[in-house]
Design a protein around this motif. Structure first.
Motif, PDB file in Angstrom:
ATOM      1  N   VAL B 171       0.584  -1.223  -0.087  1.00 28.71           N
ATOM      2  CA  VAL B 171      -0.091  -0.182  -0.098  1.00 28.71           C
ATOM      3  C   VAL B 171       0.797   1.114   0.171  1.00 28.71           C
ATOM      4  N   ALA B 172       1.815   1.166   0.918  1.00 29.23           N
ATOM      5  CA  ALA B 172       2.731   2.626   0.948  1.00 29.23           C
ATOM      6  C   ALA B 172       3.390   2.686  -0.414  1.00 29.23           C
ATOM      7  N   THR B 173       4.074   1.769  -0.831  1.00 32.04           N
ATOM      8  CA  THR B 173       4.839   2.035  -1.894  1.00 32.04           C
ATOM      9  C   THR B 173       3.974   2.429  -3.291  1.00 32.04           C
ATOM     10  N   ALA B 174       2.888   1.490  -3.420  1.00 35.71           N
ATOM     11  CA  ALA B 174       1.987   1.819  -4.663  1.00 35.71           C
ATOM     12  C   ALA B 174       1.428   3.155  -4.376  1.00 35.71           C
ATOM     13  N   GLY B 175       1.032   3.527  -3.294  1.00 33.18           N
ATOM     14  CA  GLY B 175       0.290   4.707  -2.986  1.00 33.18           C
ATOM     15  C   GLY B 175       1.367   5.951  -3.400  1.00 33.18           C
ATOM     16  N   SER B 176       2.668   6.062  -2.604  1.00 37.45           N
ATOM     17  CA  SER B 176       3.707   6.923  -3.025  1.00 37.45           C
ATOM     18  C   SER B 176       4.001   7.104  -4.567  1.00 37.45           C
ATOM     19  N   VAL B 177       4.185   5.855  -5.154  1.00 39.08           N
ATOM     20  CA  VAL B 177       4.584   6.174  -6.465  1.00 39.08           C
ATOM     21  C   VAL B 177       3.443   6.680  -7.339  1.00 39.08           C
ATOM     22  N   SER B 178       2.098   6.093  -7.108  1.00 40.45           N
ATOM     23  CA  SER B 178       1.075   6.401  -8.155  1.00 40.45           C
ATOM     24  C   SER B 178       0.649   7.837  -7.908  1.00 40.45           C
ATOM     25  N   ILE B 179       0.739   8.475  -6.569  1.00 39.56           N
ATOM     26  CA  ILE B 179       0.154   9.544  -6.487  1.00 39.56           C
ATOM     27  C   ILE B 179       1.445  10.679  -6.748  1.00 39.56           C
ATOM     28  N   GLY B 180       2.636  10.213  -6.691  1.00 40.16           N
ATOM     29  CA  GLY B 180       3.764  11.116  -6.988  1.00 40.16           C
ATOM     30  C   GLY B 180       3.674  11.342  -8.519  1.00 40.16           C
ATOM     31  N   LEU B 181       3.274  10.079  -9.338  1.00 39.01           N
ATOM     32  CA  LEU B 181       3.371  10.160 -10.664  1.00 39.01           C
ATOM     33  C   LEU B 181       2.308  11.147 -11.318  1.00 39.01           C
ATOM     34  N   VAL B 182       0.959  11.032 -10.600  1.00 37.11           N
ATOM     35  CA  VAL B 182      -0.298  11.943 -11.102  1.00 37.11           C
ATOM     36  C   VAL B 182       0.261  13.451 -10.703  1.00 37.11           C
ATOM     37  N   ILE B 183       0.976  13.495  -9.689  1.00 32.83           N
ATOM     38  CA  ILE B 183       1.350  14.875  -9.362  1.00 32.83           C
ATOM     39  C   ILE B 183       2.437  15.414 -10.183  1.00 32.83           C
ATOM     40  N   ALA B 184       3.077  14.607 -10.559  1.00 29.38           N
ATOM     41  CA  ALA B 184       4.344  15.022 -11.403  1.00 29.38           C
ATOM     42  C   ALA B 184       3.762  15.560 -12.867  1.00 29.38           C
ATOM     43  N   GLN B 185       2.791  14.680 -13.287  1.00 32.71           N
ATOM     44  CA  GLN B 185       2.207  14.753 -14.609  1.00 32.71           C
ATOM     45  C   GLN B 185       1.318  16.088 -14.547  1.00 32.71           C
ATOM     46  N   LEU B 186       0.486  16.379 -13.587  1.00 31.40           N
ATOM     47  CA  LEU B 186      -0.217  17.451 -13.318  1.00 31.40           C
ATOM     48  C   LEU B 186       0.613  18.847 -13.377  1.00 31.40           C
ATOM     49  N   PHE B 187       1.292  18.566 -12.179  1.00 26.87           N
ATOM     50  CA  PHE B 187       2.383  20.091 -12.002  1.00 26.87           C
ATOM     51  C   PHE B 187       3.033  20.364 -13.201  1.00 26.87           C
TER      52      PHE B 187
END
Lengths: 284, 388
Positions: B171-187
């Motif tokens: 959960v922690a790994t998948a959560g950090s990586v996927s949220i990080g990816l979405v944020i990187a793409q949005l920002f």
């Protein structure tokens, strides 16, 4: 034509603002609470300050003088400095010499030794705790700064050697060779050429190690302990959670004291930090 | 650059004597600093001896009588620590190097590399390799011998810790990586990208203990009807529901702790993935768009495949940090209410129950979980380097 484009981008901007707000909310609550009077903190939510933000009686700095003086955070801050500075400088110096030797000196066993050091990246600190503690009590090192520096220095070394080797070995060989032909010794080349040229790599590892040591709890609990003479900020803050768990005016101010230095360093040197992260960094 | 002098006899004596003196001085300083922290009177004693040395007997006696005030004593400790730890390490290398220079010319350059490696190799050997091997030995010889490993899987508490570690890992790994990816793409598409990223990135500088206090406040529970001061329960009670005691409620508590880890690690994922996204050649994106691909298709078919190596690096790096998680659990629940993880369990076995063998076997299990992830990580790092 300006309006439609602006409107089209509105959802994006809203999303960005929501994410940023969500991410900052926990820290903001802590910061605001740390400046509120003891009674207010535990009776009303910190968000209620927006109703009367400019009323003087809503704010106080007493919490900070309280944690720094009666709860011993001044001493803990000093202890953290004493632990962190040498625990950052020692591994960098040792690793820089080792990385230079691996990169620019020829000797039998070079590849094997370097491979061995890199392999140590996979060993978690937990693998060393039980025996190290036994060795430390035999050597009179437990509960001392020196013992803690050595532990931190060792745990940081594999990554330091790995990162610094990657950087130092990519320096142009012509410079080294011409200096050597001019009669410079390895020591001179290292000190006058390699160290200044590697400043960016040294800086980024320094920031990593600094943040790592300053923010560490496990090593400082195990090797230094919770005695107020030596305990670091993290260990002291953890003690406060145990003993003053419901006194939020103390906990919030205490947490902020422990965060101030690393956050300051981090914001000031973000550039090096990001560069170091992109160079690849994992720690054992 | 320095020119070499020739090796005449008296010169050698001077060149050997000085480094040896420096080394001896360093050892003395190390012992002094041990004394400073070992005994409460240490700093005062040391300062008094210094006064005696320079002939200020009266000042020395004054200190011995009244003891040092806290501030000078702390300052003295800090000063010694800094001198020893920072300048001392340089003089160590200087002295070692000078001793090598005093050797006969023939052997000098074949000895020097080993001398430069000596401090690193001896620290690693003495404080890392040797204890790690010892831990493996302890895990098979103390307490119940090899059955320690059996216990780790069979005994309810430690099995819970193992299961929780797997939940954390996923959960922690998948959560950090996927949220990080979405944020990187949005920002990536906004003007004030750097500023916005700083906010996501900032938790990386915060200790896990600090983060635990921050989130303890967010999750704080007060009896119903008393006015909640934690954000989470304030929101819940706004909807007329009962406030939740987050840390005591079983499936929620582990997830609440994992959320803290995600909050801390997402910034790391975002920075690496954002740099990777910016590295995707614009021509590829333009070509896909010209072919009529939607923005979502551009992301899944062009961007994702080309940043795959970075995703592997980020995932493995975060996974290792997650596997070793200790502070968050130790500070917030102490592993109670079925929230234990291996690192905290190991700490308990070691310090509370004094089961050295069981603690060691848990450490070895943790090591075995970390190894494959680290191997993946190092391999992908090397592959990325080869591509550069």
């Amino acid at each position: 034509m300006v309006l439609p484009r602006f409107l089209k981008r509105t959802p994006l901007h809203v999303a960005v603002i929501v994410i940023v707000a969500l991410w900052s909310l926990p820290t903001t609550g802590l910061l605001i609470s740390s400046f509120r009077p003891q009674n207010d903190v535990v009776t009303s939510g910190w968000w209620t300050v927006v109703e009367h933000p400019f009323e003087g009686s809503n704010w106080t700095i007493k919490n900070y003088s309280r944690v720094l003086e009666s709860d011993g955070l001044w001493r803990a801050l000093a202890n953290s400095v004493v632990v962190t500075l040498p625990a950052t400088i020692i591994p960098i110096t040792i690793a820089a010499f080792a990385a230079y030797a691996f990169a620019w000196m020829k000797f039998p066993g070079r590849r094997m030794l370097f491979g061995g050091v890199v392999m140590l990246l996979v060993v978690p600190i937990q693998m060393t705790l039980v025996p190290l503690l036994r060795m430390y009590s035999g050597l009179n090192l437990s509960g001392t700064y020196v013992g803690t520096w050595l532990a931190h220095a060792t745990f940081g070394l594999p990554l330091a050697v790995y990162l610094l080797y990657n950087y130092i070995s990519s320096l142009p060989s012509e410079i080294m060779e011409s200096a050597y032909l001019d009669g410079a010794s390895h020591y001179d080349i290292f000190r006058r050429l390699v160290l200044p040229l590697s400043a960016p790599a040294l800086a980024s590892f320094a920031i990593f190690q600094f943040l790592w040591v300053w923010n560490d709890l496990l090593v400082s609990l195990v090797f230094l302990g919770t005695d107020s003479e030596v305990a670091t900020l993290t260990a002291t803050l953890n003690e406060l959670v145990g003993s003053k768990g419901e006194k939020w005016h103390i906990l919030t101010a205490g947490a902020f004291v422990s965060m101030a230095v690393p956050v300051g360093v981090f914001l000031g040197m973000q550039r090096f930090f990001v560069r170091g992260m992109l160079a690849g960094s994992v720690k054992g | 650059m320095v020119t070499r002098t020739n090796d005449s006899e008296p010169n050698i004596v001077r060149r050997v004597a000085l480094p040896v003196a420096v080394l001896a001085g360093l050892v003395g300083l190390a012992r002094l600093s041990l004394r400073l922290v070992k005994e409460p009177e240490g700093p005062g004693d040391v300062l008094a001896s210094v006064y005696d040395l320079v002939g200020q007997g009266a000042s020395a006696d004054a200190i011995r009588d009244r003891g040092l005030q806290t501030i000078p004593s702390v300052a003295l400790t800090i000063l010694t620590a800094l001198i020893l730890g920072i300048i001392g390490i340089w003089y160590l290398f200087w002295a070692l190097n000078a001793l090598v220079d005093a050797l006969p010319q023939r052997v000098r350059e074949s000895v020097r590399p080993y001398v430069y490696l000596l401090p690193a190799v001896s620290l690693l050997g003495f404080f890392l390799v040797f204890p790690a091997v010892w831990t493996v030995w302890l895990s098979f010889t103390e307490d119940r011998g090899w059955r320690n490993y059996l216990d780790a899987f069979q005994e309810a508490d430690s099995r819970r810790a193992l299961v929780n570690n797997v939940i954390w890992l996923i959960v922690a790994t998948a959560g950090s990586v996927s949220i990080g990816l979405v944020i990187a793409q949005l920002f990536d598409r906004i003007k004030r990208e750097a500023l916005a990223k700083t906010f996501i990135f900032l938790p990386l500088a915060i200790s896990m203990v600090g983060a635990s206090v921050i989130w303890r406040f967010v999750y704080w529970w007060k009896p119903p009807g008393t006015g909640q001061i934690g954000v989470v329960n304030a929101v819940i009670t706004k909807f007329d529901a009962e406030p939740v005691a987050v840390f005591q409620t079983v499936p929620i508590n582990t997830l609440a702790l994992i959320a803290i880890m995600i909050w801390l690690q997402t910034g790391f994922a975002m920075v690496i993935l954002s740099a990777a996204i910016k590295g995707v050649p614009t021509e590829h994106l333009e070509a896909a768009r010209l072919d009529g691909a939607s923005e979502l298709q551009v992301f899944t078919r062009v961007i994702l495949p080309s940043i795959r190596p970075s995703i592997i690096t980020v995932t493995t790096t975060i996974a290792v940090a997650v596997l070793k998680v200790f502070d968050i659990v130790y500070v917030l629940t102490g592993g109670k209410f079925q929230t234990d993880v291996i690192a905290n369990r190991m700490y308990k076995e070691m310090f509370i129950f004094s089961n050295k063998g069981r603690a060691s076997s848990l450490a070895v299990l943790l090591f075995l979980m970390v190894v494959p992830v680290m191997v993946l990580n190092l391999r992908s790092a090397r592959r990325q380097e080869a591509m550069r």
